[in-house]
Design an enzyme around this catalytic site. Structure first.
Site, PDB file in Angstrom:
ATOM      1  N   ASP A   1       0.864  -1.180   0.000  1.00  0.00           N
ATOM      2  CA  ASP A   1       0.000   0.000   0.000  1.00  0.00           C
ATOM      3  C   ASP A   1       0.892   1.218   0.000  1.00  0.00           C
ATOM      4  OD1 ASP A   1      -0.218   1.010   3.164  1.00  0.00           O
ATOM      5  OD2 ASP A   1       0.052  -1.150   2.959  1.00  0.00           O
TER       6      ASP A   1
ATOM      7  N   ASP B   1     -10.489   3.346   4.973  1.00  0.00           N
ATOM      8  CA  ASP B   1      -9.464   3.292   6.014  1.00  0.00           C
ATOM      9  C   ASP B   1     -10.006   3.998   7.248  1.00  0.00           C
ATOM     10  OD1 ASP B   1      -7.313   3.833   7.710  1.00  0.00           O
ATOM     11  OD2 ASP B   1      -5.930   4.331   6.094  1.00  0.00           O
TER      12      ASP B   1
ATOM     13  N   GLU C   1      -9.369   4.502  11.339  1.00  0.00           N
ATOM     14  CA  GLU C   1      -8.474   4.360  12.483  1.00  0.00           C
ATOM     15  C   GLU C   1      -8.509   5.660  13.264  1.00  0.00           C
ATOM     16  OE1 GLU C   1      -4.229   4.372  11.032  1.00  0.00           O
ATOM     17  OE2 GLU C   1      -5.232   4.174   9.094  1.00  0.00           O
TER      18      GLU C   1
END
Length: 263
Positions: free
Chosen positions: A57, A142, A144
């Protein structure tokens, strides 16, 4: 092994009779590392090298990338940062996804979510900046905690988190015809995602222990196991990931998810 195959076929099949740990029931012999790691961890018997399919990534911070050299080193897929929040685009995204495609590397864009703007604002931003041709593998959300952010450290309740995630992913699935993958970290998963979103593929970060030790009853499809990898064709440290299944599983899965769902 048949149950592992079923676990890695398209989503409807994924849910048929597999336990939460089936993704990682690899029966192959250990495979020598394809890449170097400047800070390798001891994962015990269940090392990333037991998996056949490795990928990377990347974001603009990876700089210039020789995508053919990356492909020839054994990289099988690339997750590429596209957008962040409601107003940021990764400046290398258009270049990266087109060069990954030219090199024959399956690719997917990812969006870094900010909990200081709405799911619809962020979905609008992603859709405005990510053409359908840039979504070969399913798009990635994503999620987090971002404690280092100078602009957004807000932490909603778990219920609020899940409502926002669902709205964002529903918007992307409706537009691109592909159900998003969820990327997450150990603490965020513990706080918000245990036993949730079972119909989605998960990409989990776990750089010190095997995911089975730190993600409660979570069946995962991708494992980010290091941020200190050395990949030919990329200068500096690079994140490396593995796919849970065999090379045959991978081929079947890519063939299935690279096509939009038919309404």
């Amino acid at each position: 092994m048949r149950r592992l195959l079923l676990a890695l076929l398209p989503l409807a099949t994924l849910l048929s009779g597999c336990s939460s740990t089936d993704y990682d029931l690899m029966q192959t012999a250990s495979i020598p590392p394809r890449f170097h790691d400047t800070d390798p961890q001891n994962f015990g018997d269940r090392t990333p090298q037991h998996h056949n399919i490795h990928g990377i990534d990347v974001s603009k911070w990876n700089g210039d990338i020789d995508w053919m050299k990356v492909k020839n080193s054994g990289v099988s897929f690339a997750f590429i940062k596209a957008t962040e929040g409601k107003d940021r685009v990764d400046t290398r995204f258009p270049e990266y996804w087109q060069k990954a495609r030219a090199a024959g590397i399956p690719y997917a864009p990812y969006h870094f979510y900010y909990f200081c703007s709405t799911a619809d604002d962020q979905a609008d931003w992603f859709i405005a900046n990510v053409p359908k041709s840039a979504v070969y593998l399913p798009p990635v959300l994503d999620v987090e905690w971002n404690g280092e952010s100078k602009t957004c450290r807000h932490r909603p309740t778990p219920d609020e988190v899940r409502v926002e995630m669902k709205r964002f992913m529903d918007r992307l699935e409706a537009h691109y015809g592909k159900r998003p993958i969820i990327y997450t970290s150990v603490d965020f998963h513990r706080d918000n995602l245990v036993d949730q979103f079972k119909e989605h593929h998960f990409w989990v970060r776990s750089v010190a222990k095997h995911p089975g030790e730190v993600y409660v009853e979570r069946r995962w499809a991708f494992w980010q196991y290091t941020s200190t990898g050395v990949i030919p064709g990329i200068d500096g440290a690079t994140d490396i990931n593995v796919f849970a299944g065999s090379a045959k599983n991978w081929k079947n899965w890519v063939a299935a998810v690279s096509q939009p769902k038919q309404n």
